[in-house]
Scaffold this motif. Structure first.
Motif, mmCIF file in Angstrom:
data_model
loop_
_atom_site.group_PDB
_atom_site.id
_atom_site.type_symbol
_atom_site.label_atom_id
_atom_site.label_comp_id
_atom_site.label_asym_id
_atom_site.label_seq_id
_atom_site.Cartn_x
_atom_site.Cartn_y
_atom_site.Cartn_z
ATOM 1 N N ALA A 215 18.088 5.830 37.786
ATOM 2 C CA ALA A 215 18.697 5.831 38.131
ATOM 3 C C ALA A 215 20.640 5.263 37.015
ATOM 4 C CB ALA A 215 18.413 4.973 38.511
ATOM 5 N N ALA A 216 20.429 5.434 35.753
ATOM 6 C CA ALA A 216 21.702 4.529 35.584
ATOM 7 C C ALA A 216 21.852 5.997 34.968
ATOM 8 C CB ALA A 216 21.418 4.276 33.963
ATOM 9 N N PHE A 217 21.926 6.880 34.644
ATOM 10 C CA PHE A 217 22.072 8.454 34.193
ATOM 11 C C PHE A 217 22.751 9.325 35.475
ATOM 12 C CE2 PHE A 217 22.540 10.110 29.827
ATOM 13 C CZ PHE A 217 22.496 11.538 30.447
ATOM 14 N N GLU A 218 21.839 9.254 36.450
ATOM 15 C CA GLU A 218 22.889 9.269 37.936
ATOM 16 C C GLU A 218 23.585 8.497 38.484
ATOM 17 O OE1 GLU A 218 18.089 11.982 39.927
ATOM 18 O OE2 GLU A 218 19.552 9.868 40.100
ATOM 19 N N ASN A 219 23.946 7.860 38.146
ATOM 20 C CA ASN A 219 25.015 6.855 39.020
ATOM 21 C C ASN A 219 25.843 6.629 37.898
ATOM 22 O OD1 ASN A 219 23.401 6.510 41.198
ATOM 23 N ND2 ASN A 219 22.167 4.844 40.452
ATOM 24 N N ALA A 220 26.031 7.217 36.557
ATOM 25 C CA ALA A 220 27.465 7.127 35.327
ATOM 26 C C ALA A 220 27.076 5.472 35.327
ATOM 27 C CB ALA A 220 28.396 8.103 36.003
ATOM 28 N N ASP A 221 26.337 5.100 35.378
ATOM 29 C CA ASP A 221 26.206 3.749 35.135
ATOM 30 C C ASP A 221 26.273 3.014 33.452
ATOM 31 O OD1 ASP A 221 26.070 0.446 35.052
ATOM 32 O OD2 ASP A 221 24.676 0.505 36.794
ATOM 33 N N ILE A 222 26.684 2.895 32.714
ATOM 34 C CA ILE A 222 27.160 2.976 31.506
ATOM 35 C C ILE A 222 26.680 1.321 31.104
ATOM 36 C CG2 ILE A 222 28.438 2.365 29.005
ATOM 37 C CD1 ILE A 222 27.335 5.683 30.130
ATOM 38 N N PRO A 223 27.072 0.216 31.669
ATOM 39 C CA PRO A 223 26.897 -1.090 32.403
ATOM 40 C C PRO A 223 25.203 -1.322 31.938
ATOM 41 C CG PRO A 223 28.757 -1.140 33.338
ATOM 42 C CD PRO A 223 28.240 0.187 32.898
ATOM 43 N N THR A 261 32.073 10.253 36.629
ATOM 44 C CA THR A 261 31.544 10.493 37.807
ATOM 45 C C THR A 261 29.977 10.711 38.195
ATOM 46 O OG1 THR A 261 33.865 11.621 38.006
ATOM 47 C CG2 THR A 261 32.127 11.834 39.283
ATOM 48 N N ALA A 262 29.644 9.777 39.341
ATOM 49 C CA ALA A 262 27.823 9.667 39.881
ATOM 50 C C ALA A 262 28.171 10.841 40.943
ATOM 51 C CB ALA A 262 27.848 8.707 40.633
ATOM 52 N N GLY A 263 26.633 11.441 40.243
ATOM 53 C CA GLY A 263 26.538 12.456 41.037
ATOM 54 C C GLY A 263 26.279 14.183 40.376
ATOM 55 N N ARG A 264 26.658 13.894 38.954
ATOM 56 C CA ARG A 264 26.515 15.491 38.169
ATOM 57 C C ARG A 264 25.746 15.228 37.998
ATOM 58 N NH1 ARG A 264 29.561 15.984 32.768
ATOM 59 N NH2 ARG A 264 30.226 18.394 32.418
#
Length: 328
Positions: A215-223, A261-264
């Motif tokens: 989920a973090a990778f898909e959403n580009a969620d570094i925190p 960018t999320a979704g990549r």
């Protein structure tokens, strides 16, 4: 009974049920699933040709392991050691450093598909042992052992063959087997100490960690990734040769890969080498299709990621494609 009551064709049909575990055995020895499959194919060919010399002094399974083990010993005697990036040079302090040092053309350890072994049976205890002895860290450490020590360790510790039978398989003495096992244990304790806290890859704890990572990778969620990685986490990449240690260095590299960018990326869960794994697909633009990008094998504890090993070589990961070359 075999001799006199079962012909050669029937014997080999019966013995074929051992093929998955023999592939796993050869993989532990050589670190390559493609080579393991070839060695097992040669094992059955030799069993066919040597049928007349087979006597009921051992079981059919032991006879096949004898052939396979000795084929593996011959194979590894004539090739360089297979490695992971951490095995060919020191970990880097620079997340931008693309290559590990030590050799210009390393021979990489290949990934082992879960389905190759676990189709062999559904005994939970047997599957748990197989998974724990297929983890990448152990496979890499086994390659550091001299070939005969490697064979002794696998036959004794993984397959639980008696010392006398191992000595017979390897054409040596019981004393030599015990000595080799002692030396192998000492080396492996130093290189890859056993962590009893590692959860099974399909346990709720491991799956929760994998789901958070994807989920973090898909959403580009570094925190979220920063929270998920343990402070001493490591990151390795094949074939780039990247080898990083420490959360900050790992996060810096992951941030470069993910972007902002999320979704990549899209990720799908599976099990590879007995570890929770994400098969990653990437698209270059919002309107372009997803294509297979990497197989990301995680080492986890009950709550966090302790290690990331990413394979990006198409030749090494195409067999792990879960949804075809394109994902819409």
């Amino acid at each position: 009974m075999i001799s006199g009551t079962i012909d050669r064709n029937e014997f080999l049909r019966t013995a074929d049920r051992y093929r998955p575990e023999l592939i796993a055995h050869c993989y532990r020895m050589v670190g390559s699933v493609h080579e393991a499959e070839d060695l097992v194919q040669e094992t059955y060919l030799r069993a066919w040709r040597g049928w007349e010399s087979f006597e009921q002094r051992s079981t059919a399974r032991a006879w096949l392991y004898r052939i396979a083990t000795n084929l593996c010993l011959t194979a590894v005697a004539h090739q360089q050691r297979r490695v992971l990036p951490s095995g060919i040079g020191p970990t880097s302090a620079d997340p931008d450093s693309p290559f590990a040092t030590g050799t210009s053309d390393p021979l990489w350890i290949e990934l082992f598909p879960n389905r190759l072994y676990e189709t062999a049976g559904d005994d939970p205890a047997e599957i748990a042992v197989s998974r724990s002895t297929l983890r990448l860290a152990l496979i890499a450490s086994l390659q550091h052992l001299p070939p005969r020590q490697r064979a002794v360790f696998i036959l004794r510790e993984v397959l639980s063959y008696p010392a006398a039978e191992v000595a017979d398989i390897l054409g040596t003495t019981v004393a030599a087997v015990k000595s080799a096992l002692q030396r192998a244990r000492a080396t492996l304790d130093e290189l890859a100490p056993v962590d009893d806290a590692v959860p099974e890859p399909d346990s709720p704890q491991a799956r929760a960690v994998l789901d958070r990572y994807m989920a973090a990778f898909e959403n580009a969620d570094i925190p979220a990734l920063t929270e998920l990685l343990r402070d001493d986490a490591t990151l390795e990449s094949v074939p780039l040769g990247t080898s990083l240690a420490g959360k900050d260095r790992c996060i810096a590299r992951l941030a470069q890969v993910i972007g902002t960018t999320a979704g990549r990326y899209r990720m799908h869960p599976t099990i590879v080498n007995g570890q929770p794994t994400a098969v990653a697909y990437r698209r270059e633009h919002p309107d372009s299709p997803f294509t297979l990008f990497a197989v990301v094998v995680l080492a986890v504890d009950a709550h966090q990621v302790t290690g990331i090993t990413s394979y990006q070589d198409p030749a090494m990961i195409n067999r792990f494609d879960l949804v075809g070359q394109r994902h819409d």
